[in-house]
Scaffold this motif. Sequence first.
Motif: not given
Length: 570
Positions: A133-150
């Motif tokens: 579950i933690f891994v899924i949350k980390v992956s979702e966090s990375k996807k959601s932060s893509s955009g401007l963070d990238d």
Amino acid sequence: MKLQPTILEFTQKLSAVLQLDAEVVDANLVRIAGTGPYNKFIGKKLNTSSRIFRYIIETKNNKVVVKTRTDPICEGCTTQDSCEETAFLGVPIMLNESCIGVISLVAFNQKSRELIKNNTQLFLDYIQHISQIFVIKVSESKKSSSGLDDVFSSLINNMDQGVLVLDDSNRVLHGNAPALANLNITQTELTNIEINIQPLLVHDNKLKGPEQHIITLDKRQELVVGQFHVIKSQQLFLMSFYQPHNAISHDDTSINLFKDIIGESSQIVQLKTLIARVAKSPSSILIDGETGTGKEVFAKAIHAHSDRNKQSFIAINCAAIPEQLLESELFGYVKGAFTGALTKGRVGLIQAANNGTLFLDEIGDMSMTLQSKLLRVLEEREVMPIGSNSPVPVNIRIISATNRNFKEMIAQNDFREDLYYRLNVIPMHLPALRERKGDIEPLIYHFLERHSLAIGACYPGITESVINSLNAYHWPGNIRELSNLIEYLVNIVPVGDQIDVDLLPPYFDNRVEVCDTKTRVTDDYLNLEEIEKINIEECISRLGNRKLVAKELGIGVATLYRKIKKYQLS
């Protein structure tokens, strides 16, 4: 830590369901969440009890301990005898075959220990499910932060300036290629060692712009010019284009013992060795050298490392004081010794330096009469104040200095030969600055720091072309002239800019070498600006890239743009 609230919520529910305390740490052993005694110091790195976590992170395997004081993994633990844990169960959190952290259950009493012992496999399966579950949350966090963070990540990684990204706990998260080059470190090393950034100078935060910082990387330190920018929960340490490129040395001999003697040329190293040998001796020392070579600095270094260092160091310039006044200054006088004398008399500098060191600068300008009196002081170790009939015993060491030729003065009867031999027991010759190969650059950075602090300005950078010009200059005024020049440059350089050749005084050599791929041309008939324009134009034509042009010319990109505009170059 961005997911910390979510992870903490899961951890608290896990602890409540299983009736055991739980803890989550990341791959850097930073506590992300915890219950019971582990709910403190969230976001801080573990100081103790990290052995078992390191084992799980390195092996990527589960670990169960039900006999905490006899289990092999506990051998050698510094807290083994005082450990309150009765059982431990830990599971690695795996993401793409990398361990990014550990979830653990801990028992503190016999009942909880039996709970872990009797349900080991059940708990392991359950914790592994939570870790996914933690891994899924980390992956979702990375996807959601893509955009401007990238966009920001791409911008940072393509900047010419070095940038370090830190979290709100001052932990370094990322460094771009120029930052890694400045620190002489790899990205892997950057994330695996403790890094601390502190300003070199303590001030009231009124200074704006880049300043010197000491970056500690485990046991190594680097001196870096830069400034912090705070963006939400992260900090950017933006390094300046100009860097002193000198690591902080821990050599006690060169840093602590002779901190005021700047330079590592062969002549200066020999002088430091000589000082170390003779500092504790009571013998007189005669320092000779050109004006501005730093004779008083060396005299103070000798005193500082002698057995007299807790006593007075008295310095007097014999050439700056008239003869009549110099006698009373040196020997003192008693009440009524002469018209205008103080009613209580006055203690002379020789007597004031008792048990300490007396430094006589420009002693070659002392009159023959005073030379005779000084010789008596050296021979009898006593001083006779003016108007007194009773000598006063003194225990002093005399260090004298001159820029004159004593052999010529003795031949012309301008200096007593017997006094010369009493003063010149240990001769010490200071080389001219132009003779000290490699010492000009460290002196430049030393004076930049000193004068920036003195006038309350931010530490400026200096281009390679300026350093080359200063290295090529003949320095008739030696170190004093260099110090005065740097003070002038620190005062006139624009805030946030670096010192470039256009700020140098006009008396510097105007002959500038114009680089070609195979030849070097020197033109005595062009002025400095014309030569600089030709040099920049030639480099732009040949290289076709402004970053490469700036690097070859030894200036910053911003300075290059300013000069392109100044000379209207395409």
